[in-house]
Design a protein around this motif. Structure first.
Motif, short mmCIF file in Angstrom:
data_model
loop_
_atom_site.label_atom_id
_atom_site.label_comp_id
_atom_site.label_asym_id
_atom_site.label_seq_id
_atom_site.Cartn_x
_atom_site.Cartn_y
_atom_site.Cartn_z
N ASP A 82 0.93 -1.30 0.31
CA ASP A 82 -0.07 0.06 0.09
C ASP A 82 1.07 1.11 0.05
OD1 ASP A 82 -1.70 1.70 0.27
OD2 ASP A 82 -3.49 0.94 2.09
N PHE A 83 1.30 1.89 -1.28
CA PHE A 83 1.93 3.15 -1.29
C PHE A 83 1.14 4.24 -0.73
CE2 PHE A 83 3.97 0.69 -4.31
CZ PHE A 83 5.13 0.80 -4.63
N ASP A 84 0.15 4.20 -0.26
CA ASP A 84 -0.64 5.32 0.38
C ASP A 84 -0.37 5.56 1.86
OD1 ASP A 84 -1.82 6.20 -2.09
OD2 ASP A 84 -3.99 4.44 -0.95
N ILE A 85 0.41 4.47 2.20
CA ILE A 85 0.67 4.14 3.90
C ILE A 85 1.79 4.81 3.93
CG2 ILE A 85 0.80 3.41 5.55
CD1 ILE A 85 -1.74 2.03 5.15
N PRO A 86 2.61 5.55 4.13
CA PRO A 86 4.61 5.51 4.01
C PRO A 86 5.36 4.61 5.01
CG PRO A 86 3.52 7.63 4.33
CD PRO A 86 2.30 6.81 4.59
N TRP A 87 4.40 4.31 6.42
CA TRP A 87 5.49 3.83 7.27
C TRP A 87 4.92 3.26 7.33
CZ3 TRP A 87 5.13 3.73 11.97
CH2 TRP A 87 5.07 5.02 12.55
N ARG A 88 5.85 1.63 8.49
CA ARG A 88 4.48 0.45 9.07
C ARG A 88 5.15 0.09 9.87
NH1 ARG A 88 2.22 -4.70 8.41
NH2 ARG A 88 3.26 -4.27 6.06
N VAL A 89 4.73 -0.28 11.14
CA VAL A 89 5.94 -1.12 11.96
C VAL A 89 4.43 -1.88 12.59
CG1 VAL A 89 7.19 -1.87 13.54
CG2 VAL A 89 7.51 -0.50 11.74
N ASP A 90 4.86 -3.40 12.54
CA ASP A 90 3.87 -4.04 13.82
C ASP A 90 4.90 -4.93 14.27
OD1 ASP A 90 1.47 -3.45 12.59
OD2 ASP A 90 1.23 -5.28 10.70
N LEU A 91 4.84 -5.49 15.98
CA LEU A 91 5.52 -6.31 16.28
C LEU A 91 4.69 -7.32 17.64
CD1 LEU A 91 7.41 -2.93 17.72
CD2 LEU A 91 8.97 -4.55 16.33
N ASP A 147 7.54 -1.53 6.49
CA ASP A 147 7.67 -1.44 5.47
C ASP A 147 7.35 0.32 5.75
OD1 ASP A 147 4.82 -0.53 4.69
OD2 ASP A 147 4.26 -2.47 4.43
N PHE A 148 8.28 0.75 4.58
CA PHE A 148 8.23 2.35 4.44
C PHE A 148 9.00 1.88 3.28
CE2 PHE A 148 12.76 0.90 5.26
CZ PHE A 148 13.26 1.46 4.74
N SER A 149 8.43 3.56 2.82
CA SER A 149 8.91 4.14 1.74
C SER A 149 9.93 5.22 1.26
CB SER A 149 7.29 5.53 0.93
OG SER A 149 6.52 4.31 1.38
#
Length: 935
Positions: free
Chosen positions: A820-829, A859-861
């Motif tokens: 999803d390129f609409d979300i610049p970064w995401r982290v799940d722990l 992920d991150f852009s």
């Protein structure tokens, strides 16, 4: 006459002046009114119809009724000039119901149209009477039947019936106001357009039109009266830009509306550069719905199977209710597989799908038998769902997954599916009688362990339940009900049939010999009595167990061998028939809620902390009704080693407990909240609540009638969600009794042995999880789509769910293609810790299991078009990195590139994929995959 593009404003004004003078000299009353009505001044034209006077006399052979044309609307005030050409010119002075005889001539134009033409222009409309032409300037619009044409300039010649639309140029010389032709769902954007009203054909230059998901750019286009399109020097693409990133260049192309786009030889161009890829012809479907066709395969390289083509096949559309997909894989080392996937659906009734897969996997060289292996596998999956509106009160569903234990090892490329050793199936039917307090449910269940080959099938499983009824309550309750009116009675019965076997015994005699059958009936009686802030709940419960097989186990001294397992000397025999066991109990419980509040000083950020305690105490008595179901069993060569066991041990419906029991059960649940000052809240209170602990407590019981070990283990738990971000849950079990050096429990409490503790911790687990991400640029659009999906009917929701599951499987296999390129970064722990400690009696052996695992993905852009992602984990006990998948994705507007890498582990993989986003061209993908197995 000068063409429209070269006519200057001065030329227009001079011609209008000469025309007015000419008509004035003519002096005819009719011409005078027409001039005033059609061309006077620079104010809006108000006539709805423009009557052509340049007509020829045509005798009519039949009697024709004439109707009065509507009068002009002189009150209209519009900033645009508007006229309408009528299809028939008639004398409007005649009555509406008058007729014209055969000999009466009526003025009809030889080139008159069969429908009115409505036209308007924002700037001006110029009519050239002798040449029967008119010109429209400034955002001109013409409507004829279903044709709607808009352009900056237009000119129409009545003799030929041809309307020409062109652009204009601004002061910088740039064109603007491109002609746009719309006819139904067809639309053409072009530089120049000529349309013939008589033949309904069109010639279009430098046009761009859309058909389904595709766009066609053509230098010249001919449109026939049946809407068929012929293009010259064309480009076909799914890119929506004026200058597309890629296109198929073809000299000739034909479009059959709502069916096909067909072209001759075509060459693929990328960024305007021709590639070596040529195709002899191309067929692009634009039909909505089913369409049979070939499914192109994908090229792959497998270390064990060799070079191969995967997922190639054929799709067969068999109507609105049924279709079939056939796919196959073939490899250079001799391995192959076939899959048939029929699906069916009926709106507002049901939908489902079936997958039948067969695979033949070969490893090694057949000439060397010691190194050659072959595996023949199959898998069957079936899903079925029923719309709740089809038959209210009745539901039937199925989710079946059954196959050989090695199928996933050799034929599935999804890591999560490979490492999952357990698969299961469920087929269920339920019925609820409207207006009645009872319901019925039946099911078939299957569980399979792929690593051990153990299979468990339960069929048929059925349950019949009667909801709580109040036999002493009148139909019309008036006032406060009496205590006996709150007595409720319910009933439930459960039928279980189960068999456990190895997969090698499937459908053999050994399988049917292991079949177990049982039935349990339960009748609970309960009611509640409020006593102030307490609730008293007495109850009775009766259960009966029915069996069809009785098991006898005895010690056989003749089979005892000290050097072998002791269990080998226990002989087991079975007796079939009807057997029953019973159990009854009476109970009473008392519960309440206690509230405590601690208030902080004025001015403190923390306003107060509230503590809620919910204690529960219950007393139950169970008589000894099941002693006949138990006997003494000697389990070793020592005659003193005797234990009580049941004839129905291992039964699928359980066994009632032996002996009397007087149980005191207790539980304590807590809730902790904090009220703090809120900086965001603008209300008068300016306070918000924060949950410190959603729940934490302890449960246990004490048997008053037991000879020893009266106190049960303690069960403790806690759960919370801190700051609405961190989820925490924990649980554990405490054994209150001590053990000796050999690991045997002693009837002595831990605190009596000098330890300040409730007991020994025998097992515990704790999990923490959290998620962080940046703002979603299209969150509102996605929420709207979610609301639309929730408003769909059940069948549409089921179909969407099935499509979502298929997409999730593809995402797990190639996560880089679904970012999803609409979300610049995401982290799940997520973090998990499990602990268990068990002691083996008579040996002093201690078995400790301790697992500690951290999982993370995100992920991150790097840029708005580049994204890097990672999914991995770490095992703290074994000190090794878990399954890791790294990917890089690039958004190429109408294309997408992804690189997926599984660098280490049992299943390693590398793949690079470049594919178009359009579903129409999803098979036009470049894929390079290499897979490696370590067995």
């Amino acid at each position: 006459m000068c063409p429209l593009d070269h006519m200057s404003p001065d030329h227009k004004n001079n011609y209008k002046k000469l025309l007015r003078q000419y008509l004035f000299v003519a002096g005819t009353f009719v011409a005078f009114f027409l001039i005033i009505d059609a061309f006077a001044a620079a104010k809006p034209h108000t006539a709805r119809y423009f009557n052509k006077i340049f007509t020829d006399t045509v005798p009519l052979q039949d009697t024709i009724p004439l109707k009065t044309l509507p009068l002009p609307d002189t009150t209209a005030q519009d900033s645009s000039v508007k006229d309408t050409l009528p299809p028939l010119q008639a004398d409007t002075t005649l009555p509406a119901d008058s007729t014209v005889a055969d000999t009466v001539p009526v003025k009809l134009s030889r080139d008159s149209l069969d429908a009115p033409v409505e036209y308007k222009a924002k700037d001006s409309i110029v009519l050239m009477v002798p040449d029967k032409r008119f010109f429209l300037y400034g955002n001109a619009n013409t409507k004829y039947k279903t044709v709607d044409l808009t352009a900056e300039r237009m000119n129409f010649t009545q003799n030929t019936g041809i309307l020409e639309a062109t652009t204009a140029k601004d002061t910088s010389g740039n064109p603007f106001g491109r002609p746009v032709l719309k006819d139904g769902e067809q639309a053409f954007d072009s530089d120049t357009l000529r349309y013939n009203f008589n033949t309904q054909k069109a010639k279009i230059y430098h046009t761009r039109s859309q058909y389904g998901e595709g766009y066609i750019h053509s230098e010249q286009t001919k449109r026939e009266s049946d809407n068929t399109i012929f293009g010259f020097r064309n480009g076909y693409t799914t890119c929506n830009l004026d200058t597309p990133h890629f296109q198929f260049r073809a000299r000739k192309i034909k479009v059959i509306p709502d069916k096909l786009v067909i072209s001759g030889p075509a060459n693929l161009e990328i960024e305007g550069v021709p590639t070596p890829l040529f195709i002899p012809f191309a067929i692009f479907p634009i039909t909505h719905g089913q369409r049979s066709g070939i499914l192109p395969p994908q090229y792959a390289v497998n270390a064990q199977k060799g070079v191969g083509l995967e997922q190639g096949g054929y799709y067969i559309g068999l109507g609105d209710y049924f279709d079939l997909t056939l796919r196959g894989d073939v490899y250079s080392y001799g391995s192959w597989s076939l899959t048939a996937s029929p699906t069916y659906r009926k709106r507002y009734k049901y939908n489902g799908g079936l997958n039948l897969s067969f695979a033949n996997t070969r490893f090694g060289d057949p000439a060397v038998k010691s190194e050659f292996t072959r595996s023949r596998d199959f898998r069957i999956t079936w899903n079925h769902s029923m719309d709740s509106k089809a038959r209210p009160g009745v539901n039937f569903g199925a989710n079946v997954n059954f196959g050989t234990s090695s199928y996933n090892t050799y034929n599935v490329f999804d890591y999560y599916t490979r490492v999952n050793n357990n698969i299961g199936s469920s087929i269920s039917f339920s019925k609820t009688w409207q207006g009645k307090p009872y319901n019925l449910s039946m099911s078939l269940n299957h569980q399979q362990n792929l690593s051990t080959g153990d299979i468990m099938i339960s069929f048929p499983d059925a349950s019949f339940n009667v909801n709580t009824i109040y036999p002493f309550q009148p139909k019309e309750l008036v006032g406060t009900p009496k205590w006996y009116q709150k007595i409720g009675v319910s009933y439930s019965t459960v039928l279980r049939n189960s068999v456990n076997f190895r997969d090698t015994m499937f459908l053999k005699k050994e399988m049917f010999d292991r079949l177990q059958t049982g039935m349990q009936h339960t009748i609970p009686v309960s009611f509640s009595i409020p006593i102030g802030t307490f609730t008293l709940s007495p109850g009775l419960n009766y259960s009966e167990y029915w069996y069809t097989r009785k098991m006898f186990r005895r010690w056989d001294a003749n089979k005892y061998n000290p050097q072998t397992d002791t269990l080998g000397a226990i002989d087991t025999t079975y007796q079939t028939g009807f057997f029953a066991a019973r159990q009854a109990s009476a109970s009473v419980s008392l519960s309440t809620a206690l509230y405590g509040m601690y208030t902080f000083k004025k001015g403190s950020k923390i306003k107060a902390i509230r503590h809620v305690v919910r204690p529960t105490v219950s007393l139950s008595y169970q008589p000894d009704l099941a002693s006949a179901a138990y006997y003494d069993l000697q389990y070793s060569h020592n005659p003193e080693d005797i234990t009580r066991t049941s004839y129905f041990s291992g039964s699928i419906i359980g066994v009632p407990g032996e002996g009397k029991a007087g149980m005191v059960s207790f539980g304590l649940d807590n809730n902790l909240e904090m009220k703090v000052a809120s900086e965001k809240d603008t209300s008068a209170a300016k306070e918000k609540k924060i949950k410190l602990l959603d729940g934490f407590g302890i449960n246990g019981s004490y048997n008053l009638m037991a000879d020893s070990f009266k106190l049960s283990n303690f069960s403790i738990y806690a759960r919370t969600n801190l700051f609405e971000k961190l989820n925490i849950s924990a649980s554990g079990t405490l054994d209150p009794y001590v053990v000796d050096a050999r690991g045997k429990r002693l009837d002595q409490y831990v605190w009596e042995a000098g330890k300040v503790s409730l007991g020994r911790l025998t097992n515990a687990n704790i999990t923490l999880s959290t998620s962080f991400q940046s703002n979603d640029k299209k969150s509102q659009e996605k929420e709207k789509q979610l609301e639309e999906m929730q408003n769909q009917d059940q069948q549409s929701m089921d179909a969407a769910y099935q499509a979502q599951q298929r997409q999730l499987e593809m995402m797990r296999n190639n996560p880089g293609e679904y970012v999803d390129f609409d979300i610049p970064w995401r982290v799940d722990l997520s973090y998990s810790l499990t602990y268990s400690k068990s002691i083996i009696p008579d040996s002093g052996g201690v078995v400790v299991n301790f697992n500690q695992y951290l999982n993370f993905n995100g992920d991150f852009s790097l840029t708005p078009k580049w994204k890097v992602g990672l999914t991995s984990g770490y095992d703290f006990i074994n000190q090794e990195i878990a399954y890791t998948n790294m990917y890089i994705s690039r958004d190429l507007h109408c294309w997408q590139m992804s690189i997926n890498l599984v660098p280490f582990g049992t299943f390693r993989q590398f793949s690079i994929t470049i594919s178009p986003k359009s579903g129409l061209l999803r098979d036009l993908r470049i894929n390079r995959t290499r897979q490696f197995y370590d067995f």
